[in-house]
Design an enzyme around this catalytic site. Structure first.
Site, PDB file in Angstrom:
ATOM      1  N   ASP A 425      96.279  78.906  62.081  1.00 52.11           N
ATOM      2  CA  ASP A 425      95.831  78.791  63.464  1.00 52.11           C
ATOM      3  C   ASP A 425      94.839  77.626  63.571  1.00 52.11           C
ATOM      4  OD1 ASP A 425      96.240  80.336  65.997  1.00 52.11           O
ATOM      5  OD2 ASP A 425      94.059  80.397  65.972  1.00 52.11           O
ATOM      6  N   GLU A 428      95.732  72.188  65.109  1.00 48.40           N
ATOM      7  CA  GLU A 428      96.157  70.985  65.830  1.00 48.40           C
ATOM      8  C   GLU A 428      95.532  69.701  65.262  1.00 48.40           C
ATOM      9  OE1 GLU A 428      97.025  74.498  67.736  1.00 48.40           O
ATOM     10  OE2 GLU A 428      94.989  73.804  67.359  1.00 48.40           O
ATOM     11  N   ASP A 500      98.937  80.921  73.064  1.00 51.70           N
ATOM     12  CA  ASP A 500      98.121  81.792  73.918  1.00 51.70           C
ATOM     13  C   ASP A 500      98.627  81.821  75.360  1.00 51.70           C
ATOM     14  OD1 ASP A 500      96.612  82.166  71.664  1.00 51.70           O
ATOM     15  OD2 ASP A 500      95.019  80.787  72.257  1.00 51.70           O
TER      16      ASP A 500
END
Length: 795
Positions: A425, A428, A500
């Protein structure tokens, strides 16, 4: 603007506290200061200039212009590689073409003002001004690529497309499947906790896309990891205008059937990894599982409610102060014992892994990273620190192979602690900011270039580090790695999910298109947070989302910690029974689903497919909500509240109702009544569907309605890196009312089924015969048909 900033600071103070909010302010100012001083400014455009000469060989053609060199070659018979280079060409962050040094022999024809390169798949006309006209082998126009305009950093280029073309792909996009009329940004971005339809960019951006009409389809992949903008028919209806902020103008164009396209794309960028079979089951997750006792209580809830589950995910709260590769020993005193206990019940543990390493001189990861110079640097040579969950943190430079090896070895501790899978997670990578880009400074330094070039592949290299390490022991299970961020080629390392999302009916519908777009972009293992991450879905919305997700590649519930828990029993009756039935349907289909994953692993084809995969005339039906699971199942999700009926498109052939195989549909479109209990699912005629019922393998034969032959290959293995595996090849033939089924085995993996049942659905037949190779079914075999009783010959 000032009010917005005040609101952000107020929210940060409430959520993070004053110390972390101050870190966010200071980091955001540092990011802006570094980028203003060290980022090179865009310069004026320049063209390739006049053509000076052509250098023609059997394998490629180089066109030498005043200011650039264009190289055109075939790396596969159906895959063209086009590369522009200038004196400003930068280091290539990813280079898949390096695996094709020799290339494929080309045919070249010279004209007065052009050169034609051709073979059985294509005819490429290269004009002397640098424009390329791309045609199919019959000379039909596919696309015109104008010569690019270059800057010192990056370039822009315009493509002329067919007026009928549907453009699909580019990774994760919260738009309809056909992206014509859209302006896209390709930049992996944390959505700041929630998003809905129309948000852009999102977590996974990849310049891979299909251009398709009812008559032909081809794929393009731009091998450039920099930030990019694509305008698809936004200003001019039949153009694609692109602009890359850096990198080199290199791209692949792949031709042929849609199956050939994905096979060649897999040969270029890598085939999807084959997951362990347990990972195909249902995963339960929630941000907010705080203790061992809470997780054990959740696991017991599944057992007590007779609800199948394969994994429970642990979000960031399991760590010691959000330090990765640690456990909070107060709240999780014996993680190994808990993991072993759950595994004995068939439940695995999956833990989240973030890249940010807490700035703590006493923390072993930080000390090793500093000592080994393993972190991303500022342009001034300092270790970059940015705020994430642990507070100020350093970020491993995953573009370095040495860092990949160092990082990958840390997963051994997690495996030794009983963890079975990993969820990457914040990769990016994300950083907590108060304005501007929520990532590292674009000017920060990695081994393979500035962050502007490496940002979009940060998750790629993190996934590679984990996968390569977890795969090194042949006796281990194959790794399960879930990733939020990604780029082309990462399918060989990780799975993905849509991040999300909001809890809404609109987002449920959008999830279909996002998942299909990801699939067509070369990422076949895709799912979503069932019910949406942000918000509280109604029982009906959650149920419809769950029913859909049961037929998607990745099957997981996840949500924010401030919302109502979503364990299935939290919704009460009748929803618990309905959800249980959907989950058990998934597990019954496991032999079919695992075989679809194996096919994807070998062929590069997606597991979840749009309807036009079967019928190209549907390629412009960008609002079609139905999708295919593998070759033979069609799923019609319910995406609106309170629907009492649904209209379903059934392409190309006849279809059986999966829930009631006595019902057969030949019409291309049907309207049928709905109940809450299930969503419509159909089986293509002439299909063989293996399912599992109480440890009995059922081979379902859905007869064609005319004489024909049909096949299915079922895959099974022990899920190890060096698997003992088995392929069971089923061959069916219907002729003049007689059905013959032949069953052949390839491989040494042994079945663990208590019995094998052959079930026949469709019109009555006059005779049935089954023969096997003597190894495929050493246990009891029975043949049954719901419509007529007859004797079967087992040979």
């Amino acid at each position: 603007m000032i009010n917005n900033l005040v609101n952000k600071i107020t929210s940060a103070l409430e959520f993070f506290g004053s110390e972390q909010t101050l870190d966010m302010v200071q980091y955001t100012l540092l990011r802006d200061s570094l980028d203003s001083r060290y980022l090179k400014k865009d310069s004026d455009f320049f063209s390739p200039g006049q053509l000076r000469r052509k250098e023609i060989s059997d394998l490629k053609v180089d066109y030498v212009f005043e200011n650039a060199v264009l190289t055109v070659k075939l790396i596969l018979p159906n895959a063209l590689f086009i590369s522009w280079s200038t004196e400003n060409s930068s280091e290539q962050v990813l280079d898949f073409s390096s695996g094709f040094k020799e290339g494929v022999k080309i045919n070249v024809t010279q004209e007065d003002f052009s050169t034609t390169i051709w073979n059985d798949f294509m005819r490429i006309i290269v004009m002397d001004n640098g424009d390329l006209i791309i045609n199919d082998s019959a000379g039909n126009f596919l696309r015109k690529d104008s010569a690019p305009l270059f800057r010192k950093q990056g370039y822009s280029q315009k493509l002329e497309i067919r007026k009928e073309s549907a453009i699909m792909g580019f990774g994760e996009k919260a738009f309809p499947l056909n992206l014509r009329g859209r302006r896209l940004k390709l930049w992996n971005r944390d959505a700041d906790g929630r998003y809905g339809p129309g948000a852009d960019p999102l977590y996974v951006n990849s310049p891979v896309y299909l251009d398709g009409t009812a008559s032909s389809i081809f794929m393009t992949f731009h091998e450039n990891t920099s930030e990019a903008f694509f305008r698809i028919g936004e200003d001019e209806p039949n153009t694609i205008e692109m602009d890359f902020s850096g990198g080199n103008d290199r791209y692949y164009v792949i031709f042929g059937s849609i199956e050939d396209i994905y096979l060649s794309y897999g040969k270029i960028t890598g085939f999807p990894n084959l997951p362990p079979v347990w990972s195909l089951g249902f995963h339960q997750s929630r941000w907010g599982y705080m203790t061992s006792s809470q997780i054990e209580e959740i696991a017991n809830g599944f057992i007590d409610n007779d609800f199948p589950v394969s994994a429970i995910h642990m979000d960031i709260d399991y760590m010691d102060g959000f330090r990765i590769f640690t456990f909070d020993r107060t709240r999780f005193p014996d993680i190994r014992e808990m993991a072993a206990n759950l595994k004995s019940k068939g439940i695995r543990l999956v833990t989240i892994i973030d890249p940010g390493i807490k700035w703590d001189p006493e923390y072993f990861m930080y000390k090793e990273g500093i000592d080994g110079k393993r972190f991303v640097q500022t342009p001034e040579g300092d270790t970059l620190k940015a705020p994430v969950w642990p507070g100020l943190s350093a970020f491993p430079d995953f573009s370095s192979e040495d860092v990949q090896k160092w990082w990958g070895q840390k997963y051994d501790f997690m495996l030794d602690s009983g963890i079975s899978g990993f969820w990457h997670d914040m990769n990016e990578p994300a950083a907590f900011v108060l304005w501007g880009e929520n990532t590292l400074p674009l000017s920060s330094v990695h081994r393979k270039g500035s962050h502007r070039s490496v940002h979009n592949v940060y998750g790629y290299f993190m996934g590679k580090a984990a996968h390569d390490s977890l795969s090194r022991d042949p006796e281990r299970e194959r790794p399960f790695i879930l990733s939020r961020a990604g780029f082309a080629g990462q399918q060989k390392y990780t799975w993905f999910w849509t991040g999300d999302t909001d809890s809404s009916w609109d987002e449920l519908r959008q999830t279909i298109f996002s998942a299909l777009g990801m699939s067509l972009s070369g990422f076949p293992y895709i799912g979503s947070d069932i019910g949406g991450f942000w918000g509280e879905p109604s029982p009906e919305l959650f149920t419809r989302w769950f029913q859909m997700a049961a037929f998607m590649p990745f099957f997981r519930t996840h949500s924010g910690k401030d919302f109502r828990p979503r364990e299935p029993w939290q919704f009460g009756q009748p929803y618990l029974d309905i959800l249980r039935n959907a989950a058990k349907t998934r597990y019954r289909l496991m032999p079919y689903i695992y075989s679809a994953f194996y096919q994807s692993h070998k062929s590069g084809q997606p597991v979840m497919r749009p309807l036009f995969w079967m019928d190209h005339s549907l390629i412009n039906s960008s609002d079609a909500e139905e999708f295919l699971l593998g070759e033979n199942l069609l799923v019609a999700p319910v995406t609106k509240e309170g629907l009492e009926s649904i209209t379903v498109t059934l392409p190309g052939c006849g279809w059986y109702d999966f829930h009631d195989p006595s019902v057969f549909h030949k019409e291309p479109m049907i309207t049928m009544p709905l109940t809450l209990e299930r969503i419509p699912v159909f089986v293509k005629e002439g299909s063989i569907i293996p399912t599992l019922h109480d440890n009995r393998l059922h081979i379902g034969i859905y007869l064609p309605h005319s004489d024909s032959e049909f096949t299915f290959t079922m895959y099974s293995d022990d899920s190890k890196n060096s698997s003992t595996s088995r392929l069971d090849h089923f061959y069916g033939k219907l002729s003049s009312g007689e059905l013959h089924l032949s069953w052949r085995r390839d491989g040494e993996y042994d079945f663990q089924y208590s019995a094998v049942v052959v079930e026949i659905f469709g019109a009555p037949v006059t005779a049935i015969s089954v023969d096997s190779d003597g190894k495929a079914a050493s246990n009891v075999v029975e043949v049954s048909s719901p419509f007529n009783e007859m004797q079967a010959k087992i040979g």
